[in-house]
Design a protein around this motif. Structure first.
Motif, PDB file in Angstrom:
ATOM      1  N   GLY A  76     -30.334  23.611  26.512  1.00  0.00           N
ATOM      2  CA  GLY A  76     -29.778  23.741  27.850  1.00  0.00           C
ATOM      3  C   GLY A  76     -29.908  22.475  28.673  1.00  0.00           C
ATOM      4  N   SER A  77     -31.091  21.856  28.640  1.00  0.00           N
ATOM      5  CA  SER A  77     -31.293  20.631  29.420  1.00  0.00           C
ATOM      6  C   SER A  77     -30.465  19.479  28.866  1.00  0.00           C
ATOM      7  N   THR A  78     -30.283  19.459  27.535  1.00  0.00           N
ATOM      8  CA  THR A  78     -29.454  18.405  26.931  1.00  0.00           C
ATOM      9  C   THR A  78     -27.994  18.571  27.358  1.00  0.00           C
ATOM     10  N   ALA A  79     -27.509  19.802  27.330  1.00  0.00           N
ATOM     11  CA  ALA A  79     -26.133  20.057  27.771  1.00  0.00           C
ATOM     12  C   ALA A  79     -25.944  19.674  29.232  1.00  0.00           C
ATOM     13  N   ALA A  80     -26.922  20.010  30.061  1.00  0.00           N
ATOM     14  CA  ALA A  80     -26.833  19.665  31.487  1.00  0.00           C
ATOM     15  C   ALA A  80     -26.818  18.158  31.689  1.00  0.00           C
ATOM     16  N   LEU A  81     -27.629  17.453  30.922  1.00  0.00           N
ATOM     17  CA  LEU A  81     -27.690  15.998  31.032  1.00  0.00           C
ATOM     18  C   LEU A  81     -26.377  15.356  30.594  1.00  0.00           C
ATOM     19  N   ILE A  82     -25.795  15.858  29.506  1.00  0.00           N
ATOM     20  CA  ILE A  82     -24.514  15.342  29.031  1.00  0.00           C
ATOM     21  C   ILE A  82     -23.437  15.542  30.099  1.00  0.00           C
ATOM     22  N   ALA A  83     -23.408  16.733  30.687  1.00  0.00           N
ATOM     23  CA  ALA A  83     -22.395  17.023  31.705  1.00  0.00           C
ATOM     24  C   ALA A  83     -22.598  16.161  32.947  1.00  0.00           C
ATOM     25  N   ARG A  84     -23.843  16.008  33.356  1.00  0.00           N
ATOM     26  CA  ARG A  84     -24.130  15.251  34.574  1.00  0.00           C
ATOM     27  C   ARG A  84     -23.794  13.779  34.427  1.00  0.00           C
ATOM     28  N   LYS A  85     -23.944  13.252  33.224  1.00  0.00           N
ATOM     29  CA  LYS A  85     -23.709  11.828  32.982  1.00  0.00           C
ATOM     30  C   LYS A  85     -22.308  11.535  32.448  1.00  0.00           C
ATOM     31  N   GLY A  86     -21.436  12.539  32.466  1.00  0.00           N
ATOM     32  CA  GLY A  86     -20.053  12.299  32.086  1.00  0.00           C
ATOM     33  C   GLY A  86     -19.811  12.153  30.602  1.00  0.00           C
ATOM     34  N   CYS A  88     -18.925  14.579  28.505  1.00  0.00           N
ATOM     35  CA  CYS A  88     -18.033  15.586  27.933  1.00  0.00           C
ATOM     36  C   CYS A  88     -16.711  15.585  28.681  1.00  0.00           C
ATOM     37  N   ARG A  89     -15.684  16.152  28.044  1.00  0.00           N
ATOM     38  CA  ARG A  89     -14.327  16.084  28.588  1.00  0.00           C
ATOM     39  C   ARG A  89     -13.510  17.258  28.054  1.00  0.00           C
ATOM     40  N   PRO A  90     -12.396  17.574  28.677  1.00  0.00           N
ATOM     41  CA  PRO A  90     -11.540  18.663  28.196  1.00  0.00           C
ATOM     42  C   PRO A  90     -11.084  18.420  26.757  1.00  0.00           C
ATOM     43  N   GLY A 113     -14.893  21.126  31.309  1.00  0.00           N
ATOM     44  CA  GLY A 113     -13.670  21.283  30.534  1.00  0.00           C
ATOM     45  C   GLY A 113     -13.837  21.268  29.034  1.00  0.00           C
ATOM     46  N   ALA A 114     -15.061  20.980  28.543  1.00  0.00           N
ATOM     47  CA  ALA A 114     -15.294  20.990  27.096  1.00  0.00           C
ATOM     48  C   ALA A 114     -15.410  22.432  26.607  1.00  0.00           C
ATOM     49  N   TRP A 115     -15.174  22.637  25.321  1.00  0.00           N
ATOM     50  CA  TRP A 115     -15.348  23.951  24.710  1.00  0.00           C
ATOM     51  C   TRP A 115     -16.745  24.043  24.122  1.00  0.00           C
TER      52      TRP A 115
END
Length: 343
Positions: A76-86, A88-90, A113-115
């Protein structure tokens, strides 16, 4: 030939490393490795002939498929970090490999926007070598965004695996079953060997004696299914033998006795399911394990077979697709409309 997607591994443990190596062998393009332990990241990056990066978002940003193969508590924290730092993308697919957690843990990347998909290999990973050897042919539980499932199914086929699709809310039950089949099987064999050690055998001698029996039982299950493979005193309705077991086990650790008792009660249900025991016989055997003197008393632990409860067994098997010449069916899991798991 269609180009295979690029991928990044975040978490270079046994699962991430095995997936990375096998995907590269199947034509997928490794573009980055990140791991909390730099030495692990470098080791995997060398195998994949790709680069080590120093932030999970950097690894994710470079790939079409992103595998988060960290421990469960870090997903969960890794996913949040990836999203916060840009990172991931649609249209990008973010995958975690936890058996216990649903794809909801990846909610931050969905918001960008990522799956999000969970892809859990139903396999035990004792080492990197065994993981690479055992993954092909294994079954994978898939759950997540439908838009990504076709791509993920293609990936599983490329790994020469099988798959079934489950609902997010069923992930804990799915994982509990896997724990019973793998972790508790280890404990069960350890229990059996420990009883033999009471007779003076050492662990190696106990395993040498037991392993042909274990292998033969597994072979019988493969041929006849678990209920059809049942043999022994419960299946025979041999109460005298079971009483002897319970008496002999009194001198052993209470955990051993309670494990035998609980397994015996469950096995009564299996024997009733396959028709070896009538309900009255099942109640009588259950009372031996419960140490109830009145052998005619009905017990709540006697599980009635489907035809006596009015329930109809439901198969959850639809189809199983295997790649490279394998022939089989692909399981699409569903819950019984009346509650409980399909049998």
């Amino acid at each position: 030939m269609n180009r295979k997607p690029s991928f990044a591994i975040i978490g270079a443990g046994k699962v991430g490393s095995a997936l990375g190596v096998l995907l590269k062998e199947r034509g997928y393009l490794p573009v980055a490795v990140y791991s909390r332990t730099l030495s692990s990241a470098r080791r995997l990056a060398d195998q994949l002939q790709t680069r080590v990066v120093h932030h999970p978002a950097e690894a994710a940003g470079a790939a079409e498929l992103v595998f988060i193969t960290t421990t469960d508590r870090e997903i969960g924290s890794t996913a949040a970090l990836i999203a916060r730092k840009g990172g991931c993308r649609p249209g990008q697919i973010i995958i975690h490999t936890s058996g216990a957690l649903a794809s909801d843990i990846l909610a931050p990347v969905r918001q960008q926007g990522a799956w999000a998909v969970s892809v859990h290999p139903l396999q035990a990973f004792a080492s990197l070598e065994s993981a690479k050897e055992n993954l092909p042919g294994s079954c994978f539980a898939l759950e997540g965004d439908e838009q990504a499932l076709d791509r993920v199914i293609e990936l599983v086929n490329d790994l020469r695996g099988r798959y079934f699709v489950i609902k997010p809310e069923d992930k804990p039950l799915y994982h509990a079953a896997a724990v019973v089949a793998s972790n508790y099987l280890v404990s069960l064999i350890h229990l059996s060997a420990s009883i033999y050690q009471e007779l003076g055998l050492d662990e190696e001698q106990a395993m040498d004696a037991l392993f042909p029996l274990i292998q033969g039982t597994i072979n019988n299950i493969a041929r006849s299914g678990p209920a059809g493979a049942l043999t022994g005193p419960v299946a025979r309705g041999d109460g005298a033998t079971l009483r002897g077991h319970m008496k002999a086990l009194r001198k052993m650790d209470w955990r051993t006795r309670e494990a035998y008792r609980s397994l015996g009660l469950y096995t009564v249900g299996v024997a009733m399911e396959n028709g070896s025991l009538t309900p009255n016989e099942g109640a009588a055997l259950s009372n031996i394990f419960l140490e109830v003197d009145n052998r005619d008393q009905k017990s709540n632990y006697s599980r009635l077979p489907a035809h006596e409860t009015g329930r109809h067994p439901h198969s959850h098997v639809n189809r199983l697709r295997l790649s490279d010449g394998y022939v089989g069916r692909c399981f699409r899991y569903r819950r019984n409309p009346g509650g409980g798991l399909p049998r």
